[in-house]
Design an enzyme around this catalytic site. Structure first.
Site, PDB file in Angstrom:
ATOM      1  N   GLU A 124       0.820  -1.220   0.000  1.00 36.57           N
ATOM      2  CA  GLU A 124       0.000   0.000   0.000  1.00 36.57           C
ATOM      3  C   GLU A 124       0.851   1.267   0.000  1.00 36.57           C
ATOM      4  O   GLU A 124       0.342   2.364   0.242  1.00 36.57           O
ATOM      5  CB  GLU A 124      -0.963   0.018   1.207  1.00 36.57           C
ATOM      6  CG  GLU A 124      -1.875  -1.178   1.341  1.00 36.57           C
ATOM      7  CD  GLU A 124      -2.895  -1.349   0.209  1.00 36.57           C
ATOM      8  OE1 GLU A 124      -2.862  -0.541  -0.739  1.00 36.57           O
ATOM      9  OE2 GLU A 124      -3.690  -2.298   0.278  1.00 36.57           O
ATOM     10  N   HIS A 147      -2.919   2.270   8.182  1.00 33.77           N
ATOM     11  CA  HIS A 147      -3.983   1.457   7.575  1.00 33.77           C
ATOM     12  C   HIS A 147      -4.194   0.221   8.432  1.00 33.77           C
ATOM     13  O   HIS A 147      -3.231  -0.484   8.754  1.00 33.77           O
ATOM     14  CB  HIS A 147      -3.574   1.040   6.152  1.00 33.77           C
ATOM     15  CG  HIS A 147      -4.442  -0.016   5.547  1.00 33.77           C
ATOM     16  ND1 HIS A 147      -5.803   0.132   5.392  1.00 33.77           N
ATOM     17  CD2 HIS A 147      -4.150  -1.249   5.062  1.00 33.77           C
ATOM     18  CE1 HIS A 147      -6.298  -0.959   4.830  1.00 33.77           C
ATOM     19  NE2 HIS A 147      -5.324  -1.815   4.615  1.00 33.77           N
ATOM     20  N   HIS A 149      -7.444  -2.950   9.755  1.00 34.19           N
ATOM     21  CA  HIS A 149      -8.670  -3.664   9.389  1.00 34.19           C
ATOM     22  C   HIS A 149      -9.588  -3.767  10.614  1.00 34.19           C
ATOM     23  O   HIS A 149      -9.741  -4.856  11.184  1.00 34.19           O
ATOM     24  CB  HIS A 149      -8.318  -5.067   8.865  1.00 34.19           C
ATOM     25  CG  HIS A 149      -7.497  -5.099   7.621  1.00 34.19           C
ATOM     26  ND1 HIS A 149      -6.954  -6.265   7.102  1.00 34.19           N
ATOM     27  CD2 HIS A 149      -7.135  -4.114   6.753  1.00 34.19           C
ATOM     28  CE1 HIS A 149      -6.286  -5.991   5.983  1.00 34.19           C
ATOM     29  NE2 HIS A 149      -6.371  -4.690   5.764  1.00 34.19           N
ATOM     30  N   GLU A 177     -17.781  12.258  21.432  1.00 37.58           N
ATOM     31  CA  GLU A 177     -16.427  12.718  21.109  1.00 37.58           C
ATOM     32  C   GLU A 177     -16.108  12.618  19.609  1.00 37.58           C
ATOM     33  O   GLU A 177     -15.194  13.297  19.132  1.00 37.58           O
ATOM     34  CB  GLU A 177     -15.390  11.934  21.917  1.00 37.58           C
ATOM     35  CG  GLU A 177     -15.267  10.489  21.505  1.00 37.58           C
ATOM     36  CD  GLU A 177     -14.637   9.618  22.574  1.00 37.58           C
ATOM     37  OE1 GLU A 177     -15.345   8.734  23.102  1.00 37.58           O
ATOM     38  OE2 GLU A 177     -13.449   9.795  22.855  1.00 37.58           O
ATOM     39  N   HIS A 218     -12.957  -3.503   3.390  1.00 34.51           N
ATOM     40  CA  HIS A 218     -11.518  -3.750   3.523  1.00 34.51           C
ATOM     41  C   HIS A 218     -10.952  -3.201   4.837  1.00 34.51           C
ATOM     42  O   HIS A 218     -10.451  -3.960   5.663  1.00 34.51           O
ATOM     43  CB  HIS A 218     -10.767  -3.149   2.319  1.00 34.51           C
ATOM     44  CG  HIS A 218      -9.301  -3.394   2.346  1.00 34.51           C
ATOM     45  ND1 HIS A 218      -8.553  -3.668   1.237  1.00 34.51           N
ATOM     46  CD2 HIS A 218      -8.401  -3.411   3.371  1.00 34.51           C
ATOM     47  CE1 HIS A 218      -7.293  -3.857   1.564  1.00 34.51           C
ATOM     48  NE2 HIS A 218      -7.176  -3.689   2.859  1.00 34.51           N
TER      49      HIS A 218
END
Ligand code: 13P
Ligand code: ZN
Length: 293
Positions: A124, A147, A149, A177, A218
């Site tokens: 990525e 990144h 999951h 919040e 994803h």
């Protein structure tokens, strides 16, 4: 200073383990990038090997298009390795993490430290660098892109409309919040082939104005100035998503919730401007309803 002994490496590895412990990094899932400060480079450069080969970004099958990150030319990045497991970063950073340097035009990179048994930076990388490029223009101090999951946010991409206004509003209603932590909402990236320039360009366009984006079916991308801020952002959003999943497992109609005017009350005391596009009127308590056009 050895990279392995640095506070930077410790903070990076701690964040990786924190994310793993949350259940956000099954197998090799997720990746983490930190744009080094000049002071970091100064502190660590004696441990770098700068005689390696310059490599292209478009190395993956199906992603042959060239990328260029001119705004990041000459900069150094700490990145997780492709196919490496986050649970292994803290025990052995040198095998699972790399420091890379971009060339003077931002078109190629060289590994200067780490991945000691070989390997490449995360697949990525095009998205991380595209994001860091636009983020640096937005705020020079934003240097982390993460990144992961996270289960509940991913689950919601199957049942909520993939509409930024609805997705954000439903998350906002689950924790006061949230609009304070991400007043510009959650950017939505529809399902696309991951690992390439197209999804990188799409995500970075959203990152011009957002701190958090969801990749449908994803995972998520978030950014921040430091590891606490970056982790705290996704931790907050994912907690709200968990509450929403629990509510939706009971009912699809809320009996009561936080109202648009109550959200507006937060602006002044918390010094934020919650984007009005998220504060549309709803017909009733049905979860996931689209605003009236
Ligand atoms: P990498 O192992 O290449 O970092 O890929 C993991 C991932 O989450 C892809 O989206
Ligand atoms: Zn992923």
């Amino acid at each position: 200073m050895k990279v392995i002994d640095s506070e930077l490496m410790k903070a990076y590895a701690r964040m990786a383990m924190d994310g793993f412990n949350q259940g956000w990094h099954e197998r090799n899932g997720g990746n983490l990038t930190y744009r080094l400060k000049d002071s970091d480079v100064e502190e660590l450069k004696d441990d770098f090997k700068e005689d390696g080969i310059w490599e292209d970004f478009g190395w993956q099958a199906g992603h042959e298009s060239d990328s260029s990150f001119s705004g990041l030319a000459g900069e150094y990045f700490m990145v997780s390795g492709s196919g490496k497991y986050f649970r292994n970063i803290q025990p052995d950073p040198e095998d699972n993490v790399a420091i890379i340097k971009l060339n003077d035009t931002g078109t190629k990179f060289m590994k200067v430290w780490g991945l000691k048994k070989g390997g490449r930076p995360t697949s990525e990388l095009p998205t991380h660098l595209a994001n860091l490029d636009v983020l640096k223009k937005r705020d020079e101090d934003i240097r982390i892109v993460y990144h992961c999951h996270p289960t509940n946010l991913i689950a919601l991409t199957y049942v909520l409309p993939l509409d930024e206004r609805v997705f954000t509003r439903e998350i906002y209603e689950m924790a006061t919040e949230c609009p304070i932590v991400f007043p510009e909402g959650i950017g939505i990236v529809p399902w696309m082939l991951c690992g390439g320039k197209e999804i990188g360009d799409y995500t970075s366009e959203l990152m011009k104005t957002h701190d958090i984006c969801v990749w449908a079916h994803h995972g998520t991308f978030v950014c921040g100035r430091d590891f606490d801020e970056t982790f705290g952002l996704i931790h907050t959003a994912e907690k709200a998503a968990e509450v929403l999943v629990k509510v939706m497992s009971i009912t699809n109609v809320k009996r009561q919730t936080i109202t648009p005017d109550q959200f507006r009350e937060l602006n002044k005391p918390f010094g934020v401007h919650i984007n009005e596009k998220f504060l549309y009127e709803k017909k009733d308590g049905t979860i996931g309803q689209m605003p009236e056009e």
